[in-house]
Write an enzyme that holds these catalytic residues in place. Structure first.
Site, PDB file in Angstrom:
ATOM      1  CG  ASP A 144      -2.050  -0.933   1.192  1.00 13.08           C
ATOM      2  OD1 ASP A 144      -1.863  -1.958   0.285  1.00 13.08           O
ATOM      3  OD2 ASP A 144      -2.747  -1.072   2.196  1.00 13.08           O
ATOM      4  CE  LYS A 176      -4.382  -4.176   1.565  1.00 14.85           C
ATOM      5  NZ  LYS A 176      -4.929  -2.901   2.052  1.00 14.85           N
ATOM      6  CB  CYS A 224      -2.126  -2.713   5.314  1.00 15.73           C
ATOM      7  SG  CYS A 224      -3.955  -2.213   5.000  1.00 15.73           S
TER       8      CYS A 224
HETATM    9  C1  VGL Z   1      -4.683   0.930   5.708  1.00 17.45           C
HETATM   10  C2  VGL Z   1      -6.077   2.260   7.219  1.00 17.45           C
HETATM   11  C3  VGL Z   1      -7.160   2.085   6.281  1.00 17.45           C
HETATM   12  C4  VGL Z   1      -3.457   0.586   5.331  1.00 17.45           C
HETATM   13  C5  VGL Z   1      -5.927   0.830   4.808  1.00 17.45           C
HETATM   14  O1  VGL Z   1      -3.041   0.304   4.246  1.00 17.45           O
HETATM   15  O2  VGL Z   1      -2.525   0.102   6.531  1.00 17.45           O
HETATM   16  N1  VGL Z   1      -4.696   1.654   6.883  1.00 17.45           N
HETATM   17  N2  VGL Z   1      -6.915   1.174   5.124  1.00 17.45           N
END
Ligand code: VGL
Ligand code: ZN
Length: 196
Positions: A11, A97, A141
């Protein structure tokens, strides 16, 4: 042989970097470090996976609809794109995702490639057993992905110089939990080059 290894970049998207909708402090600082890992894996012909948070506009993951977070990484937006300086090779396997509007999905083991194959199936098909994991965010994540990887019996190297968290305290707790469960902390200089 090295063929059992894969790099997993979690991410590293604009919305998690400074100026983004859900900024992780110093999130963009993982980029130059990850580029070094990317180059090392690419030169050794080892696979590189990049996950992305890939949400619909309306999802229970967002505050407005009962969740925890401001809107972020909405499919097709600038905020959902990978950081522009992240040098992902063409061969990178991108897995997405968070598409289900009813559910949170933090772990990359809940992600799928463009043909709908799960990350776990792809890794198993390729015979990978050892994952080098870095990216954002340490306390969400990255943590959930590492714990799922360990539960699925992968060896995990946690790229301690290439992760950043939303919150300092929960990130420290997350790192402790990941290493207690068996992830090994490495940095690019100490630990990575010697293995690959
Ligand atoms: C994430 C918060 C909300 C991440 C994703 O990638 O860590 N954190 N959505
Ligand atoms: Zn999200």
């Amino acid at each position: 042989m090295h063929k059992d290894k894969a790099l997993l970049i979690v991410d590293v998207q604009n919305d998690f970097c400074p100026g983004g909708a859900l900024t992780v402090p110093g999130g963009d600082r993982v980029v130059p470090v990850l580029n070094k890992y990317i180059e090392l894996f690419a030169t050794n012909n080892l696979p590189i996976f990049a996950s992305r948070d890939w949400h619909p506009k309306i999802t229970k993951h967002f505050k407005d609809y009962g969740g925890l977070w401001p809107g972020h990484c909405i499919q097709g937006t600038e905020g959902a794109r990978f950081h522009p300086n992240l040098k992902l090779p063409k061969k990178t396997i991108i897995v997405s995702k968070g598409m289900n509007p009813e559910k949170d999905a933090y772990s990359v083991f809940q992600a799928f490639d463009s043909q709908g194959k799960s990350l776990l199936d792809i890794l198993k098909n390729q015979g990978r057993t050892e994952l080098y994991i870095g990216g954002l965010a340490t306390d969400y994540c990255v943590k959930e992905s590492v714990l799922d990887a360990l539960n699925a019996s992968f060896k995990v190297k946690l790229l301690i110089d290439a992760i950043r968290g939303v919150n300092h305290k929960t990130s420290c707790e997350a790192i402790r939990k990941m290493t207690t469960r068996g992830a090994e902390e490495i940095t690019f200089e100490k630990g990575c080059k010697k293995y690959i």
